[in-house]
Design a protein around this motif. Sequence first.
Motif, PDB file in Angstrom:
ATOM      1  N   SER A 309       0.851  -1.193   0.000  1.00 17.35           N
ATOM      2  CA  SER A 309       0.000   0.000   0.000  1.00 17.35           C
ATOM      3  C   SER A 309       0.880   1.234   0.000  1.00 17.35           C
ATOM      4  N   HIS A 310       0.264   2.381  -0.290  1.00 19.35           N
ATOM      5  CA  HIS A 310       0.993   3.643  -0.243  1.00 19.35           C
ATOM      6  C   HIS A 310       0.972   4.161   1.198  1.00 19.35           C
ATOM      7  N   ILE A 311       2.165   4.396   1.738  1.00 15.40           N
ATOM      8  CA  ILE A 311       2.300   4.740   3.158  1.00 15.40           C
ATOM      9  C   ILE A 311       2.958   6.114   3.283  1.00 15.40           C
ATOM     10  N   GLN A 312       2.316   6.996   4.058  1.00 16.40           N
ATOM     11  CA  GLN A 312       2.939   8.279   4.391  1.00 16.40           C
ATOM     12  C   GLN A 312       3.786   8.041   5.645  1.00 16.40           C
ATOM     13  N   VAL A 313       5.079   7.921   5.411  1.00 17.66           N
ATOM     14  CA  VAL A 313       5.962   7.381   6.441  1.00 17.66           C
ATOM     15  C   VAL A 313       6.129   8.324   7.639  1.00 17.66           C
ATOM     16  N   PHE A 342       6.999  11.978   2.905  1.00 13.60           N
ATOM     17  CA  PHE A 342       6.976  11.404   1.553  1.00 13.60           C
ATOM     18  C   PHE A 342       6.250  10.071   1.632  1.00 13.60           C
ATOM     19  N   THR A 343       6.022   9.501   0.477  1.00 16.36           N
ATOM     20  CA  THR A 343       5.212   8.278   0.382  1.00 16.36           C
ATOM     21  C   THR A 343       6.060   7.129  -0.146  1.00 16.36           C
ATOM     22  N   VAL A 344       5.851   5.939   0.417  1.00 13.68           N
ATOM     23  CA  VAL A 344       6.504   4.730  -0.078  1.00 13.68           C
ATOM     24  C   VAL A 344       5.437   3.708  -0.433  1.00 13.68           C
ATOM     25  N   PHE A 345       5.819   2.746  -1.242  1.00 15.10           N
ATOM     26  CA  PHE A 345       4.907   1.670  -1.623  1.00 15.10           C
ATOM     27  C   PHE A 345       5.485   0.369  -1.073  1.00 15.10           C
ATOM     28  N   ALA A 346       4.910  -0.102   0.026  1.00 17.00           N
ATOM     29  CA  ALA A 346       5.445  -1.282   0.704  1.00 17.00           C
ATOM     30  C   ALA A 346       4.368  -1.848   1.625  1.00 17.00           C
ATOM     31  N   SER A 347       4.775  -2.827   2.425  1.00 16.33           N
ATOM     32  CA  SER A 347       3.870  -3.399   3.419  1.00 16.33           C
ATOM     33  C   SER A 347       3.879  -2.515   4.664  1.00 16.33           C
ATOM     34  N   TYR A 433      14.358  -8.421   2.180  1.00 18.01           N
ATOM     35  CA  TYR A 433      13.168  -8.716   1.378  1.00 18.01           C
ATOM     36  C   TYR A 433      12.981  -7.647   0.293  1.00 18.01           C
ATOM     37  N   TYR A 434      13.243  -6.386   0.651  1.00 18.33           N
ATOM     38  CA  TYR A 434      13.111  -5.286  -0.314  1.00 18.33           C
ATOM     39  C   TYR A 434      14.419  -4.997  -1.045  1.00 18.33           C
ATOM     40  N   GLN A 435      15.391  -5.891  -0.865  1.00 18.18           N
ATOM     41  CA  GLN A 435      16.704  -5.741  -1.504  1.00 18.18           C
ATOM     42  C   GLN A 435      17.341  -4.413  -1.117  1.00 18.18           C
ATOM     43  N   GLY A 436      17.212  -4.079   0.149  1.00 17.79           N
ATOM     44  CA  GLY A 436      17.797  -2.855   0.662  1.00 17.79           C
ATOM     45  C   GLY A 436      19.114  -3.105   1.367  1.00 17.79           C
ATOM     46  N   LYS A 437      19.543  -2.116   2.142  1.00 21.08           N
ATOM     47  CA  LYS A 437      20.808  -2.205   2.863  1.00 21.08           C
ATOM     48  C   LYS A 437      20.597  -1.806   4.317  1.00 21.08           C
ATOM     49  N   ILE A 438      21.399  -2.406   5.206  1.00 24.02           N
ATOM     50  CA  ILE A 438      21.354  -2.061   6.625  1.00 24.02           C
ATOM     51  C   ILE A 438      22.787  -1.928   7.127  1.00 24.02           C
ATOM     52  N   HIS A 439      23.026  -0.883   7.918  1.00 21.76           N
ATOM     53  CA  HIS A 439      24.388  -0.596   8.364  1.00 21.76           C
ATOM     54  C   HIS A 439      24.386  -0.296   9.856  1.00 21.76           C
ATOM     55  N   LEU A 440      25.392  -0.856  10.537  1.00 22.64           N
ATOM     56  CA  LEU A 440      25.496  -0.699  11.988  1.00 22.64           C
ATOM     57  C   LEU A 440      26.842  -0.083  12.341  1.00 22.64           C
ATOM     58  N   THR A 441      26.816   0.959  13.199  1.00 25.27           N
ATOM     59  CA  THR A 441      28.029   1.500  13.799  1.00 25.27           C
ATOM     60  C   THR A 441      27.775   1.635  15.301  1.00 25.27           C
ATOM     61  N   SER A 442      28.727   1.165  16.089  1.00 27.72           N
ATOM     62  CA  SER A 442      28.513   1.178  17.534  1.00 27.72           C
ATOM     63  C   SER A 442      29.849   1.203  18.260  1.00 27.72           C
ATOM     64  N   GLU A 453      18.326   1.472   4.418  1.00 30.17           N
ATOM     65  CA  GLU A 453      18.091   2.098   3.108  1.00 30.17           C
ATOM     66  C   GLU A 453      17.237   1.154   2.267  1.00 30.17           C
ATOM     67  N   LEU A 454      16.060   1.640   1.848  1.00 29.77           N
ATOM     68  CA  LEU A 454      15.125   0.807   1.077  1.00 29.77           C
ATOM     69  C   LEU A 454      14.740   1.511  -0.224  1.00 29.77           C
ATOM     70  N   PRO A 455      14.762   0.803  -1.351  1.00 26.68           N
ATOM     71  CA  PRO A 455      14.380   1.403  -2.640  1.00 26.68           C
ATOM     72  C   PRO A 455      12.865   1.309  -2.875  1.00 26.68           C
ATOM     73  N   ILE A 456      12.086   2.055  -2.101  1.00 26.52           N
ATOM     74  CA  ILE A 456      10.618   1.915  -2.176  1.00 26.52           C
ATOM     75  C   ILE A 456       9.917   3.268  -2.300  1.00 26.52           C
ATOM     76  N   ILE A 457      10.643   4.295  -2.723  1.00 28.67           N
ATOM     77  CA  ILE A 457      10.062   5.632  -2.795  1.00 28.67           C
ATOM     78  C   ILE A 457       9.041   5.732  -3.926  1.00 28.67           C
ATOM     79  N   VAL A 458       7.941   6.448  -3.648  1.00 29.35           N
ATOM     80  CA  VAL A 458       6.964   6.816  -4.677  1.00 29.35           C
ATOM     81  C   VAL A 458       7.071   8.323  -4.890  1.00 29.35           C
ATOM     82  N   LYS A 459       7.321   8.758  -6.126  1.00 23.44           N
ATOM     83  CA  LYS A 459       7.564  10.181  -6.367  1.00 23.44           C
ATOM     84  C   LYS A 459       6.330  11.043  -6.154  1.00 23.44           C
ATOM     85  N   GLU A 460       5.182  10.512  -6.566  1.00 20.87           N
ATOM     86  CA  GLU A 460       3.962  11.284  -6.438  1.00 20.87           C
ATOM     87  C   GLU A 460       3.023  10.620  -5.430  1.00 20.87           C
TER      88      GLU A 460
END
Length: 464
Positions: A309-313, A342-347, A433-442, A453-460
């Motif tokens: 669905s379209h989610i206003q994050v 902004f809006t993303v299209f995801a679960s 699952y979304y073919q994204g990236k996750i980074h940890l610094t501690s 970082e997830l590639p799920i942005i909806v421009k409009e």
Amino acid sequence: MHKKIVHSFLTTFLITFILGFGLLYVSLYKASISQNRQYLMNTVKLVKNLEIDDLNTTRLGDTVKSEDIRITIIKRNGKVLYDNYKNRIREKHLQREEVKQAIAQGTGTCIRYSDTMQRSYLYIADYEEDNQTIVRLAMPFDGLSQSISILLVPFLFSIAVSFMVVFVLSKKMANEIVEPFKDITNTINSTNISKEVLSFHKYNYPELYGITDALTNMSEENKKYLERLEKEKKVRQEFFSNASHELKTPLTSIRGYTELIRSHTIQDSAQIDTCLDCVLKESDHMTQLINDILTISKLETEEMQVTYSHIQVKKLLDSVVETLKPQIEAMHLNVYVNATEFTVFASLDHIKGIFYNLISNAIKYNKQNGRIDVVLKKNQKNMYFSVEDTGVGIAQEDQSRIFQRFYRVDKERSKTIPGTGLGLSIVKHVVYYYQGKIHLTSKEDVGTKITVELPIIVKEIPEN
């Protein structure tokens, strides 16, 4: 393979030898015909320059007798003017092939077997159209059969010697060819492929490099695969052990409170309500634990039915922070949210799970009066979400395992901190699952920062 190579060498030798001998025989046969034909043609020219009466008195007559050459001079009408074999042979000369060719083309030649003389002859005929005369010469021609009979014994001897030489050389070459394969086989049999990588010698055959390199690469992949299986086995064992422990703890509490109520040991209604509240709390904990386990299992096997669905994050993030407000206030934390709308299209469940688990961990493992910085922004098609705290931090040796199921860094401290130990593992699986990236610094006693970082942005933003 050794026998096959030797047989192939010997077969190739025999075929080549026979073919070579056959070609040599044909070449010599043709050369012999050509030489004898030329000799007869030259003799024909001499005969044509002599008178018939002179044929027996000149040196030519002696020569043709010594070489058993037959000279026949025939008129166009078939009359025989001269034949040095006339007392022995009577025949119709005009019916002969060489004579027909000579009459039609000027010259004619033929090789055929003479039943009368019981041998093969080479015939040459020349036709003089001016005086209507045909000069025909014939000489015995056995091809190379006589020479072959003479050369047969040396030929058989040479082929026997050559065969033995080729046999010895082929066995030696076969040994040289097969030896690397034996060495490769011995190397494979003597190597424990579950623990070691195959290593081969450098051979003199470049063609073997492809085989040895492929076997080495296969060995490396097999070793990595076995190591991964062993690692996964340990992870599964640890998972079941931890899952059993995590499920056993609330079950023990539930059973204990239930037995207290059942035995009527507690009579005070307030204490009974307290026990029942603990039972409900532990039941909720078990439900959350089971749900988290099922979520990870479905994410790993990709069996989860995901509704996009379209989610206003920003609104979703605000609601998550509001939900965690009691825990934030209990720790006296300062939470700073820097979020872009902004809006993303995801679960919805996926994105909410990322927000909730990362912020919840930042709260639980923070220090009193600490700080949490939450950043939500976008860049082209990617959503960036980071949570940074000023908590206890994570030791360097623990950072590679922090996303494993049930793994909790400070075991003693984790006993007093509620949670299933599955939150970061769920976050990692959702990101993948979304073919994204996750980074940890501690850093210990400084804090932790986790960025997703997830590639799920909806421009409009959709109207609906």
